[in-house]
Design a protein around this motif. Structure first.
Motif, short mmCIF file in Angstrom:
data_model
loop_
_atom_site.label_atom_id
_atom_site.label_comp_id
_atom_site.label_asym_id
_atom_site.label_seq_id
_atom_site.Cartn_x
_atom_site.Cartn_y
_atom_site.Cartn_z
N THR A 1 62.26 55.80 18.82
CA THR A 1 60.71 56.59 19.24
C THR A 1 59.87 54.97 20.09
O THR A 1 59.44 55.43 20.78
N ALA A 2 60.12 54.40 19.95
CA ALA A 2 59.41 53.05 20.32
C ALA A 2 60.27 52.50 21.70
O ALA A 2 58.93 52.08 22.74
N ALA A 3 61.50 53.00 22.53
CA ALA A 3 62.45 52.86 23.37
C ALA A 3 61.78 54.36 23.83
O ALA A 3 62.01 54.08 25.18
N GLN A 4 60.59 55.13 23.70
CA GLN A 4 60.95 56.34 24.38
C GLN A 4 59.95 55.78 25.05
O GLN A 4 58.52 55.33 25.01
N PRO A 5 59.35 55.79 26.57
CA PRO A 5 58.64 54.97 28.20
C PRO A 5 57.21 56.10 27.56
O PRO A 5 56.98 57.15 27.00
N ALA A 6 56.58 55.07 27.88
CA ALA A 6 54.70 55.53 27.89
C ALA A 6 54.13 56.03 29.30
O ALA A 6 55.08 55.80 29.65
N GLY A 7 53.55 56.55 28.79
CA GLY A 7 52.79 57.50 30.04
C GLY A 7 51.31 55.86 30.51
O GLY A 7 51.84 55.50 29.51
N HIS A 8 50.62 56.54 31.48
CA HIS A 8 50.05 55.77 32.19
C HIS A 8 49.13 57.14 32.97
O HIS A 8 49.41 58.08 33.69
N LEU A 9 48.14 56.22 32.08
CA LEU A 9 46.69 57.29 33.04
C LEU A 9 46.17 56.44 34.39
O LEU A 9 45.54 55.03 33.86
N ALA A 10 45.80 57.72 34.91
CA ALA A 10 44.74 56.50 36.12
C ALA A 10 44.16 57.43 36.78
O ALA A 10 44.24 58.89 36.93
N GLY A 11 42.24 57.82 37.23
CA GLY A 11 41.52 58.13 38.09
C GLY A 11 40.98 57.58 38.53
O GLY A 11 40.06 56.45 38.76
N VAL A 12 39.90 58.31 39.15
CA VAL A 12 38.13 57.44 39.94
C VAL A 12 37.07 58.53 39.57
O VAL A 12 37.30 60.03 39.59
N VAL A 13 36.05 58.32 39.29
CA VAL A 13 34.97 58.87 39.00
C VAL A 13 34.43 58.92 39.88
O VAL A 13 33.85 57.35 40.73
N THR A 14 33.24 59.32 40.44
CA THR A 14 32.49 59.88 41.62
C THR A 14 31.04 60.21 41.02
O THR A 14 31.56 61.14 39.63
N ASP A 15 30.24 60.68 41.59
CA ASP A 15 29.11 61.15 41.84
C ASP A 15 28.88 62.64 42.40
O ASP A 15 30.34 63.48 43.01
N GLY A 16 28.13 63.56 42.38
CA GLY A 16 28.23 64.51 43.38
C GLY A 16 28.54 64.70 44.53
O GLY A 16 28.66 65.48 45.14
N ASP B 1 55.53 59.81 31.20
CA ASP B 1 54.33 60.61 32.24
C ASP B 1 53.16 59.38 33.32
O ASP B 1 52.81 57.99 32.63
N THR B 2 53.01 59.76 34.87
CA THR B 2 51.53 59.21 35.45
C THR B 2 50.62 60.47 35.32
O THR B 2 51.12 60.81 36.25
N LEU B 3 49.78 60.44 34.80
CA LEU B 3 48.94 60.90 34.89
C LEU B 3 47.47 60.55 35.50
O LEU B 3 47.09 59.72 34.95
N THR B 4 47.19 61.48 36.68
CA THR B 4 45.67 61.34 37.55
C THR B 4 44.71 62.52 37.10
O THR B 4 44.90 63.42 37.47
N LEU B 5 43.88 61.49 36.56
CA LEU B 5 42.45 62.15 35.51
C LEU B 5 41.66 61.81 36.22
O LEU B 5 40.81 60.99 36.34
N ASP B 6 40.61 62.64 37.07
CA ASP B 6 38.91 62.23 37.81
C ASP B 6 38.41 62.98 37.35
O ASP B 6 38.33 63.94 36.67
N PHE B 7 37.16 62.20 37.31
CA PHE B 7 35.97 62.76 36.66
C PHE B 7 34.88 63.01 37.67
O PHE B 7 34.40 61.85 38.68
N THR B 8 33.78 64.05 37.82
CA THR B 8 32.78 64.16 38.48
C THR B 8 31.28 64.15 38.20
O THR B 8 31.93 65.35 36.73
N PHE B 9 30.40 63.63 38.28
CA PHE B 9 29.25 63.49 37.23
C PHE B 9 28.42 63.98 38.73
O PHE B 9 28.11 63.32 38.73
N ASP B 10 27.70 65.11 38.48
CA ASP B 10 27.11 65.51 39.46
C ASP B 10 25.59 65.17 38.58
O ASP B 10 25.09 65.24 37.34
N GLU B 11 24.85 65.05 39.17
CA GLU B 11 23.41 64.64 39.00
C GLU B 11 22.71 65.46 38.34
O GLU B 11 21.30 65.09 37.36
N VAL B 12 23.00 66.41 38.57
CA VAL B 12 22.03 67.68 37.35
C VAL B 12 22.87 67.58 36.15
O VAL B 12 22.40 67.88 35.36
#
Length: 813
Positions: free
Chosen positions: A18-33, A92-103
């Motif tokens: 189980t440990a030998a299974q390759p781990a995943g990697h998460l990355a992304g960018v967080v921006t405003d509106g 897996d390498t997952l790219t997950l971005d977030f946007t925080f709109d001021e509203v």
């Protein structure tokens, strides 16, 4: 036995497999509106210890994530948390971005978290409803000038805000604005109170505080009495101060300019400690400048520390202490010789080198916001504003000694000490509730305001002793020298101005006590109870209903006769508004609001103090009402906001000076029975294209005095009110290529001619007439260069050196 060994071997190998299974990697960018990166946002895998915080570039990375299903949560101070369900596969390498709109910012009903956006627009306002409302959903015109626009124009004072707001012009280079035609300033006969974070401040008429700690300036157009009590019917001006940010930021400004101007400012903010529950911000500003006027140098200083404490996600406390000081001269303008504006020497000062003007302001603002549930929240706020003035000045006596030529002004000399304190405590609950198919957002609150002044002390001189020696022969035939003393009026000859230092003449002035400390001691309190409901009637229509009950009571007033009781004034003030969605981005709105200004008892019980000698007619209370309709729209993915407003305001019993002085030394006041202000306003603010920021405004605002004590004024426009006014500021910043970082700004401010307040006499016919200040157009420009964290700016105000007149009462003052 072999089976047992096999089971043990499988037991050891299974976790290794189980440990030998390759781990995943998460990355992304967080921006405003607007696509700008957000720093200090925490991105974590729920119920694990894995996570990261975004850097200055908005990026985050979470390495070595074991395969499985998770909930990824992004959150930051002042923002609603965002959640996503994810599945991490081996390698897996997952790219997950977030946007925080001021509203979607998690805003309490009092603003306690700093604004991160860096644009000319603000996606929310508190001034209009006391809740975090999108401007498009407010059934009233609201104009906002953000710190970014102030920075781009290098605006350091409140008067410089006026050119960026439709329907707002200057009457003087101080805290004296015209909003929708109505003069908005402070004083005994005014209702132009400035608000700081929605609370009434004690800024004086001559106050011009540095804006180093101001996040934005909001102007709520029309009567704001339903929320704020007695206030100017043209609009309420609200200064929103800078609040701490959860990420560390530092900025320092150095500037130099014409007239020996030197400026510096400091702005630092961030968390105190690793927990992030305690935030701070410190703003400091300094300005030293001469002006084009002689004897008018000035020094201003301000320091504003702020602390925000959020012990839980439901409770936030904020406290700020602001101290500012001004040391220089009081500039009352100049006298125009012979009514010839072209002959006026704009550098000429009526002050003397020995004059002074020193003001110290200190205020404390504290607020608490606690959310009991998602639907119910409590908000408390308190503002204590102390103002202290020390003044010595030469000023006109508001009349010419040679009225036929108007070259010599009668003068007086004042020395004045004055201080005031203003306390404003507010408490209100907000409740979001659904009844059937209708959503409600209720605000129930109370304001308690107390004002106190010691009345100040004024020593005044209008004449001076003149000593002459002459020889006389006695009865015995002896020749002796005698000294004769006579009094002559203080004068200022525009053809031959004389400036002397203290001691040369002032020692010979004939002083009289105009008033002493305690003579005009005054204190009042007012209690306002208000109820407001924002009702979502349908998916495309929202209504606003508000009602305020105001109880004003004057507590102490030296002017009251012994048998007079303190004056109570009670009034109900309604407010109605409707917003309809024409499209997803365009709103139509309408409103009806009322306003009032309670009169101090002196104007009721002792009107002779401010009437011409021998008159004692009581003054009437001021009231106002407005009908407004318009449209609002957000375009280009909400980056550009446009507002169109049509309005009609009626104000009754406006109290205003006449320019005369009675034998008591007080300025004579009069009332207009009814005045009307109407017109149309248009604003476009925001980012019109990549790299292009825009602020454009225009107002057509005809006004008329319908009834007045002086019939000669009936049919005339309000003094200082411009029928046409327009403003423009456009900035283009190159963001790519060889010229990346370079920018250019261009601005324009146009104001039509305005009527003077007091009538002048034609020098030839001796007939009275109301002169007008001429229209003007002023052009500004700027150059910018931005590289890494350094920004260079060169601003040229009044690029073509155009002489223009912003206002005045007449040719003398």
């Amino acid at each position: 036995m072999r089976a047992s060994y096999l089971l043990v071997l499988i037991g050891f190998l299974l976790p290794l497999t189980t440990a030998a299974q390759p781990a995943g990697h998460l990355a992304g960018v967080v921006t405003d509106g607007d696509g700008a990166p957000l720093a200090g946002i925490n991105v974590v895998l729920h119920q694990t210890s894995m996570g990261a915080a975004t850097g200055a570039d908005g990026l985050y990375t979470i390495p070595r994530v074991p395969p499985g299903r998770y909930t990824l949560v992004a959150s930051g101070v002042g923002y609603r948390a965002q959640r996503r369900s994810i599945a991490v596969q081996p390698g897996d390498t997952l790219t997950l971005d977030f946007t925080f709109d001021e509203v979607s910012i998690l805003l309490e009903e009092v603003e306690v978290v700093g604004r991160r956006a860096t644009t000319y627009t603000s996606a929310y306002t508190f001034a209009a409803t006391k809740t975090a409302a999108a401007p498009l959903d407010v059934p009233q015109a609201v104009s906002t000038v953000t710190k970014e626009l102030l920075d781009d124009r290098q605006a350091f004072g409140l008067p410089e805000v006026a050119r960026n707001v439709s329907g707002v012009t200057l009457n003087a280079p101080y805290n004296d604005l015209s909003v929708r035609g109505f003069r908005s300033h402070t004083g005994a006969s005014a209702s132009g109170y400035r608000l700081i974070n929605g609370l009434r401040a004690g800024l004086d008429y001559f106050s011009n505080p540095l804006l180093v700690n101001v996040e934005r300036v909001e102007v709520l157009k029309g009567p704001g009495a339903a929320l704020y009590g007695g206030i100017n019917p043209g609009g309420a001006v609200n200064l929103v101060t800078k609040k701490p940010l959860p990420e560390a930021r530092q900025a320092v400004l150095f500037g130099a300019g014409s007239f020996n101007t030197l400026r510096t400012a400091l702005d630092v903010t961030g968390p105190l400690g690793r927990a992030g529950a305690l935030l701070y911000r410190l703003n400091v500003g300094f300005e030293r400048s001469d002006t084009f006027r002689d004897f008018n140098d000035r020094t201003a200083f301000a320091v504003a520390p702020t602390v925000t404490f959020a012990p839980t996600e439901h409770t936030t406390l904020n406290a700020e202490l602001v101290y500012s000081r001004f040391d220089g001269f009081l500039d009352r303008g100049l006298a125009v010789p012979g009514q010839d504006l072209g002959a006026a020497d704009v550098a000429l000062s009526l002050s003397q080198p020995s004059d002074w003007y020193r003001v110290a302001d200190l205020y404390l603002h504290a607020s608490l916001s606690h959310r009991f549930t998602d639907a119910l929240a409590l908000n408390l706020a308190y503002l204590r504003y102390d103002w202290n003035e020390d003044l010595g000045e030469h000023r006109t006596l508001n009349r010419w000694l040679d009225d036929g030529t108007q070259l010599v002004s009668a003068m007086r000399y004042w020395e004045r000490l004055d201080q005031t304190q203003t306390d404003h405590l507010t408490a209100f609950l907000t409740l979001r509730q659904r009844t059937g198919s209708v959503n409600h957002e209720l605000v129930v609150g109370a304001d308690l305001i107390r004002f106190y002044t010691d009345g100040g002390t004024v020593w005044e001189a209008r004449t001076k002793k003149v000593f002459t020696e002459r020889e006389v022969t006695t009865a015995e035939g002896e020749t002796i020298t005698v000294t004769e003393v006579k009094e002559e009026p203080l004068t200022f000859d525009l053809r031959n101005p004389v400036y002397r230092h203290r001691g040369n003449d002032i020692a010979n002035y004939v002083f009289r006590q105009n008033r002493d400390v305690g003579d005009r001691e005054d204190a009042y309190r007012t209690l306002g109870l208000y109820l407001q409901d924002q009702v979502q009637l349908t998916a495309w229509m929202k209504a606003l209903v508000g009602l305020r009950y105001e109880l004003y009571r004057d507590q102490t007033d030296w002017t009251l006769p012994p048998e007079a009781e303190a004056l109570d004034q009670q009034i109900f003030v309604p407010r109605f508004g409707l917003v309809a969605n024409l499209t997803e981005r365009i709103r139509l709105y309408g409103n009806y609001t009322r306003g009032f200004t309670p009169l101090a008892p002196v104007f009721v019980y002792r009107p002779e103090l401010y009437r011409p000698d021998g008159q004692a007619t009581p003054f009437e209370h001021e009231t106002s009402r407005q009908v407004e309709a318009g449209a609002k729209g957000a375009f280009l993915d909400r980056r550009l906001v446009a507002t169109l407003a049509l309005f009609h305001i009626v104000k009754e019993n406006t109290l205003a000076p006449t320019g005369e002085t009675n034998s008591l030394g007080n300025e004579v006041l009069a009332q207009f029975g009814e005045v009307v202000s109407k017109g149309i306003e248009a604003e476009v603010v925001g980012r019109a294209a990549p790299g292009l920021s825009l602020s454009l405004n225009y107002a057509y605002n005809p006004t008329e005095i319908v009834e007045a004590e002086d019939e000669a004024e009936e049919g005339l426009p309000l003094f200082g009110a411009a029928e046409h006014a327009a403003g423009l500021w456009a900035k283009y910043q190159v963001d790519r290529g060889a010229l990346r970082g370079f920018g250019v700004g261009l601005g324009m401010d146009h104001v039509a001619s305005r009527r003077q307040r007091f009538a002048s006499r034609d020098l030839a016919s001796r007939q009275p007439f109301f002169a007008r200040w001429p229209a003007y157009t002023v052009v500004d420009a700027a150059l910018y260069y931005h590289v890494d964290q350094v920004r260079l700016a060169l601003n040229a105000n009044n690029l073509f050196d155009r002489r223009h007149w912003i206002g005045g009462f007449d040719f003398l003052h």
